[in-house]
Enzyme design. Structure first.
Site, PDB file in Angstrom:
ATOM      1  N   SER A 107      -9.693   1.829   3.116  1.00 21.48           N
ATOM      2  CA  SER A 107      -8.837   2.566   2.209  1.00 21.48           C
ATOM      3  C   SER A 107      -7.815   1.705   1.468  1.00 21.48           C
ATOM      4  O   SER A 107      -7.251   2.159   0.484  1.00 21.48           O
ATOM      5  CB  SER A 107      -8.085   3.662   2.974  1.00 21.48           C
ATOM      6  OG  SER A 107      -7.181   3.085   3.895  1.00 21.48           O
ATOM      7  N   SER A 151      -9.780  -0.441   7.303  1.00 25.32           N
ATOM      8  CA  SER A 151      -9.196  -0.261   5.969  1.00 25.32           C
ATOM      9  C   SER A 151      -8.501  -1.479   5.376  1.00 25.32           C
ATOM     10  O   SER A 151      -8.147  -1.466   4.198  1.00 25.32           O
ATOM     11  CB  SER A 151      -8.205   0.905   5.984  1.00 25.32           C
ATOM     12  OG  SER A 151      -8.909   2.120   5.917  1.00 25.32           O
ATOM     13  N   LYS A 172       0.849  -1.196   0.000  1.00 24.79           N
ATOM     14  CA  LYS A 172       0.000   0.000   0.000  1.00 24.79           C
ATOM     15  C   LYS A 172       0.883   1.244   0.000  1.00 24.79           C
ATOM     16  O   LYS A 172       1.897   1.296   0.701  1.00 24.79           O
ATOM     17  CB  LYS A 172      -0.888  -0.035   1.243  1.00 24.79           C
ATOM     18  CG  LYS A 172      -1.944   1.072   1.316  1.00 24.79           C
ATOM     19  CD  LYS A 172      -2.795   0.897   2.575  1.00 24.79           C
ATOM     20  CE  LYS A 172      -3.897   1.933   2.672  1.00 24.79           C
ATOM     21  NZ  LYS A 172      -4.712   1.778   3.904  1.00 24.79           N
TER      22      LYS A 172
END
Lengths: 484, 95
Positions: free
Chosen positions: A153, A177, A78
């Site tokens: 997210s 997330s 990420k």
């Protein structure tokens, strides 16, 4: 043989037996990313040029018969996790050119095994969002239906795993997330106990809630990655001085007699009926495997979202003060220093980030601190106590990961409060600091549904044991979206 | 509404953000909606409840005072939007 479908151990075996080389596997994935990414936008960048050195190092280690679990395994990271010398943007304009001069502890531990970094994945800007629509660069699509969101997210990481654009990925979880996008994309997402994994090099959103964790195709991969990235770290004083067990050890153990709590507050009016049915079937399946269900109550659940949006935004408003155009990232020149700050931040941050900075600043501002921030911290204690009481009578808690399946792109983007409420089942876990996993447990409206399993502090082994027992006796984790 | 346009301007100043008139109106609506929802917390009596700022029982984490390598100046300045010698360069602050 289809490389794309392989999990870590399957690929490990092929690499160690020299049936494929690290180069072949990496190129296969990079080609697949080239082919699919224009449609999915799971990755912000790929590391084509940097990959070569990593590939050579990994292959040498394998040739010397010194391979470790993740040697030569292609992973995605990420883009809010710092990778030395490789662009790390947090999907924000304000960090559009930021090249970290240091490596996060989590990825350093992967590098020590010579993993292959395929690229950096998309997210809601600074991990603020539940749909990955808040990225400054592109909207990630859910591989199961390109008109729906992948969740957020860590939507880029979850989509990349679901679309076989990597073997596994790292995400971060502040209010859901990792787990919510894992649920929306039909993959396994684990948020470890707060402090289990060092946050050093994770760009801070809400420091008392943030935690890095794996997003994988199966439970065993989750255990393997967790084992690698966990452990105390002198660079993060909030990382826990607690020894790291071998998370693979508990996999395959019988789950007979394990007491699983079913909180009535997580089966609410307004919950999607099809999702509810899938979750109840999954719970019944675990009961058929020997788990003992106990109805429990977590009475303060309905206050979790309100508590979270004070605490997380307050911490964010403070953490994001460092982005001022002085030391790194985007700068817009102004007539004086203050003007430069104002212009840099106003142009550098997107709408949701500004909204959260504003809300947090308001909550912490003179005269409001007691009414909002202190009040929220007190309610946080009540939420934590709910779990402590429940865990006196049960070993694990089972809930849906999300009240719905993935929603349409644009459906909630104009209503921040509606978007916040989509995290209703994941947020309390961060506020209490507990570990939880989301595993695929079926489909509703043709989209994946996730079962959330919550455990006591540092009891990831028990979570993984039950998750593995469920997975190995069902075939949901083998389902894949049709993309070719 | 709890938050006025004037309040939004004040908070924006504290946040070092410059908002257009449209943004101020939108922000005002959003903040008021969210704060109205957050008022839910007042349903709870928390008089004798200790606040939680950190979930794990860890305090006073110390390390041995051992010098180690720090970032060299060039690497520390590599991302600087503007630099001069071994400094970050910013607009003039003192008249």
């Amino acid at each position: 043989m289809d490389i794309a479908r392989l999990n870590i151990n399957e690929l490990r075996l092929l690499l160690d037996k020299k049936e494929v080389s690290v180069k072949e596997v990496s190129e296969y994935y990079l080609d697949r990313i080239d082919k699919l990414n224009p449609r999915l936008c799971a990755y912000l960048i790929t590391t084509n040029s940097n990959a070569e050195k990593m590939i050579d190092k990994a292959q040498k280690r394998i040739d010397n018969k010194q391979s470790l679990n993740l040697t030569g395994i292609p992973l995605a990271i990420k883009d809010n996790i710092c990778t030395e010398g490789i662009l790390t943007t947090c999907a924000s304009r304000i960090l559009y050119n930021f090249i970290p001069p240091y490596e996060s502890t989590a990825t350093k531990r992967l590098l020590e095994q010579d993993y292959i970094l395929l690229g950096k994945t998309n997210l809601d800007e600074f991990a603020m969002g539940s749909s990955t629509e808040n990225s400054a660069f592109c909207v990630t699509k859910n591989p199961w239906d390109l008109e729906t969101v992948p969740g957020g997210s860590s939507g880029g990481s979850a989509a990349a795993v679901a679309a076989d654009m990597c073997v596994a990925a790292l995400g971060s979880d502040t209010g859901g997330s990792i787990r919510q996008p894992a649920s929306f994309c039909g993959v396994v997402g684990l948020k470890p106990t707060y402090g289990r994994v060092s946050r050093y090099g994770l760009v801070a959103f809400a420091s008392s809630l943030d935690q890095i964790g794996p997003i994988t195709k199966c439970v065993k991969d989750s255990a393997i990655i967790l084992k690698t990235i966990s452990g105390n770290d002198a660079s993060d004083s909030t990382s826990a001085p607690v020894s790291v067990p071998d998370y693979e050890d508990s996999l395959g153990r019988d789950i007979k007699g394990i007491r699983v709590g079913i909180p009535k507050e997580y089966f609410i009016d307004g919950m999607d009926k099809e999702v509810e049915k899938v979750i109840k079937d999954a719970i019944n399946h675990l009961i058929s495997l020997g788990a003992e269900p106990i109805e429990i109550s977590l009475p303060h659940t309905e206050y979790a979202v309100a508590t979270y949006y004070i605490i997380a935004t307050s911490e964010a408003s403070s953490n994001l003060a460092r982005f001022d155009g002085v030391k790194y990232g985007f700068r817009r020149h102004g007539k004086d220093l203050m003007d430069m700050y104002l212009k840099t931040r106003s142009e550098g941050f997107g709408a949701e980030v500004k909204r959260r900075i504003m809300l947090g600043t308001y909550a912490l501002s003179s005269g409001y601190y007691d009414a909002y921030y202190k009040k929220a911290q007190e309610v946080r204690t009540l939420l934590k106590t709910d779990f402590e009481k429940a865990f006196k009578n049960v070993d694990l808690i089972l809930t849906p990961t999300s009240p719905t399946v993935a929603f349409k792109i644009g459906e909630k983007s104009n209503n921040p409060l509606q978007m916040y409420l989509s995290d209703i089942f994941t947020i309390s876990i961060n506020l209490a600091g507990l570990p939880a996993i989301s595993i695929p447990c079926g489909f509703a409206h043709d989209m994946p549904v996730g079962l959330q399993i919550i455990g006591r502090y540092f009891e990831e082994p028990l979570i993984l044991q039950v998750a593995y027992a469920y997975e190995q006796s069902t075939n949901w984790h083998q389902k894949r979206p049709i993309l070719d | 509404m709890k938050v006025s346009a004037e309040d939004v301007r004040y908070i924006a100043g504290l946040s070092r953000l410059e908002l257009s008139d449209d943004e101020i109106q939108r922000m005002r609506t959003d903040l008021n909606d969210i704060l109205l929802y957050i008022d839910k917390l007042n349903e709870l009596n928390t008089t004798n409840v200790e606040p939680t700022s950190h979930v794990l029982d860890i305090s006073n984490v110390f390390q041995e005072d051992i010098p180690s390598q720090s970032l060299d100046v060039d690497r520390a300045l590599a991302n600087a939007p503007d630099r001069q010698d071994s400094y970050f360069r910013v607009p003039k602050i003192i008249e």
